[in-house]
Design a protein around this motif. Structure first.
Motif, short mmCIF file in Angstrom:
data_model
loop_
_atom_site.label_atom_id
_atom_site.label_comp_id
_atom_site.label_asym_id
_atom_site.label_seq_id
_atom_site.Cartn_x
_atom_site.Cartn_y
_atom_site.Cartn_z
N VAL A 34 0.82 -1.21 0.00
CA VAL A 34 0.00 0.00 0.00
C VAL A 34 0.86 1.26 0.00
O VAL A 34 0.46 2.27 -0.59
N LEU A 35 2.02 1.22 0.63
CA LEU A 35 2.92 2.38 0.56
C LEU A 35 3.33 2.65 -0.89
O LEU A 35 3.40 3.81 -1.32
N GLN A 36 3.55 1.58 -1.64
CA GLN A 36 3.90 1.74 -3.05
C GLN A 36 2.71 2.28 -3.85
O GLN A 36 2.86 3.18 -4.67
N ILE A 37 1.52 1.74 -3.59
CA ILE A 37 0.32 2.17 -4.32
C ILE A 37 0.10 3.67 -4.16
O ILE A 37 -0.24 4.36 -5.12
N VAL A 38 0.31 4.20 -2.96
CA VAL A 38 0.04 5.62 -2.70
C VAL A 38 1.29 6.50 -2.79
O VAL A 38 1.26 7.68 -2.44
N SER A 39 2.38 5.93 -3.28
CA SER A 39 3.65 6.66 -3.49
C SER A 39 4.18 7.30 -2.21
O SER A 39 4.57 8.47 -2.19
N LEU A 40 4.22 6.52 -1.13
CA LEU A 40 4.79 7.00 0.13
C LEU A 40 5.95 6.11 0.59
O LEU A 40 6.23 6.02 1.79
N THR A 41 6.63 5.48 -0.33
CA THR A 41 7.71 4.55 0.06
C THR A 41 8.96 5.28 0.53
O THR A 41 9.78 4.69 1.23
N ASN A 42 9.12 6.53 0.17
CA ASN A 42 10.36 7.25 0.50
C ASN A 42 10.21 8.22 1.66
O ASN A 42 10.99 9.17 1.78
N THR A 43 9.26 8.00 2.54
CA THR A 43 9.06 8.94 3.65
C THR A 43 9.93 8.60 4.86
O THR A 43 10.07 9.43 5.76
N GLY A 44 10.49 7.40 4.89
CA GLY A 44 11.40 7.00 5.97
C GLY A 44 10.80 7.17 7.35
O GLY A 44 9.68 6.76 7.61
N LYS A 45 11.55 7.82 8.23
CA LYS A 45 11.12 8.01 9.62
C LYS A 45 10.41 9.34 9.83
O LYS A 45 10.09 9.70 10.96
N LYS A 46 10.17 10.08 8.76
CA LYS A 46 9.47 11.37 8.87
C LYS A 46 8.11 11.15 9.53
O LYS A 46 7.36 10.26 9.16
N LYS A 47 7.81 11.96 10.50
CA LYS A 47 6.54 11.85 11.24
C LYS A 47 5.38 12.35 10.37
O LYS A 47 5.52 13.34 9.64
N ALA A 48 4.25 11.69 10.47
CA ALA A 48 3.07 12.04 9.66
C ALA A 48 2.62 13.48 9.92
O ALA A 48 2.05 14.12 9.04
N GLY A 49 2.89 13.99 11.11
CA GLY A 49 2.54 15.38 11.42
C GLY A 49 3.29 16.38 10.56
O GLY A 49 2.87 17.53 10.43
N GLN A 50 4.40 15.96 9.97
CA GLN A 50 5.19 16.83 9.10
C GLN A 50 4.84 16.65 7.62
O GLN A 50 5.41 17.30 6.76
N PHE A 51 3.88 15.77 7.32
CA PHE A 51 3.47 15.52 5.94
C PHE A 51 2.64 16.69 5.42
O PHE A 51 1.94 17.36 6.17
N SER A 52 2.68 16.87 4.10
CA SER A 52 1.76 17.81 3.45
C SER A 52 0.35 17.23 3.53
O SER A 52 0.17 16.04 3.84
N LEU A 53 -0.66 18.06 3.24
CA LEU A 53 -2.04 17.56 3.25
C LEU A 53 -2.23 16.40 2.27
O LEU A 53 -2.92 15.43 2.56
N GLY A 54 -1.59 16.52 1.10
CA GLY A 54 -1.70 15.46 0.09
C GLY A 54 -1.11 14.15 0.58
O GLY A 54 -1.67 13.07 0.35
N MET A 55 0.02 14.24 1.26
CA MET A 55 0.65 13.03 1.80
C MET A 55 -0.23 12.42 2.89
O MET A 55 -0.35 11.19 2.98
N LYS A 56 -0.85 13.26 3.70
CA LYS A 56 -1.75 12.75 4.75
C LYS A 56 -2.96 12.05 4.12
O LYS A 56 -3.38 11.00 4.60
N GLN A 57 -3.48 12.63 3.06
CA GLN A 57 -4.61 11.99 2.37
C GLN A 57 -4.20 10.63 1.81
O GLN A 57 -4.92 9.65 1.92
#
Length: 159
Positions: A34-57
């Motif tokens: 699912v990380l691959q499907i939504v293109s979030l494989t390269n976020t590493g240890k970055k906390k979700a609170g630091q994600f853009s709105l699009g990344m959170k969606q």
């Protein structure tokens, strides 16, 4: 998936998915899928609170996809996104039918619905006033306004 996905802001994308995976009892390998499907494989240890709105969606969608649903219900998925985030999310949503996932999209942004939907239902005053295929060249705004006006007049007469 509600408008603002229920994510743990202090956890990474992978950690958020791990929590959901444990709750669902699904295969842990599904997290990478699912990380691959939504293109979030390269976020590493970055906390979700630091994600853009699009990344959170996209993380919220990944969480919804963990259980391999046949139906995905999205409420205002592009709300608050920048143009690039909107286009990325559109492409993702368009890919779901090819994967055997039916998508129900709820939105007040008719131009967005017109770009994503092949069938529409228009609800006005709690009544399904229209349901049908959306063909190229249809004016969804005119259709919507006609349904709303019809239901409003009916309510005025019967009210």
């Amino acid at each position: 998936l509600i408008e603002n996905p229920p994510i743990y802001e202090n956890l990474s994308a992978r950690e958020n998915l791990k929590v959901r995976q444990l709750l669902l009892g699904t295969d842990e390998n599904r997290i990478d899928e699912v990380l691959q499907i939504v293109s979030l494989t390269n976020t590493g240890k970055k906390k979700a609170g630091q994600f853009s709105l699009g990344m959170k969606q996209r993380l919220g969608i990944a969480m919804a996809l963990l259980g391999e649903p046949e139906l995905l219900i999205l409420d205002e998925p592009t709300n608050g996104l920048d143009p690039i985030g909107i286009e990325e999310l559109r492409e993702l949503i368009r890919s779901f039918p090819e994967q055997g996932i039916t998508v129900i999209l709820s939105s007040h942004i008719l131009s967005e619905v017109q770009l994503l939907a092949d069938k529409v239902g228009i609800i006005s005053g709690g009544i399904l006033g229209y349901e049908g295929a959306l063909k190229q060249g249809d004016n969804l705004e005119d259709l919507f306004m006609n349904v709303v006006r019809k239901n409003w007049k009916a309510g005025e007469i019967h009210g």
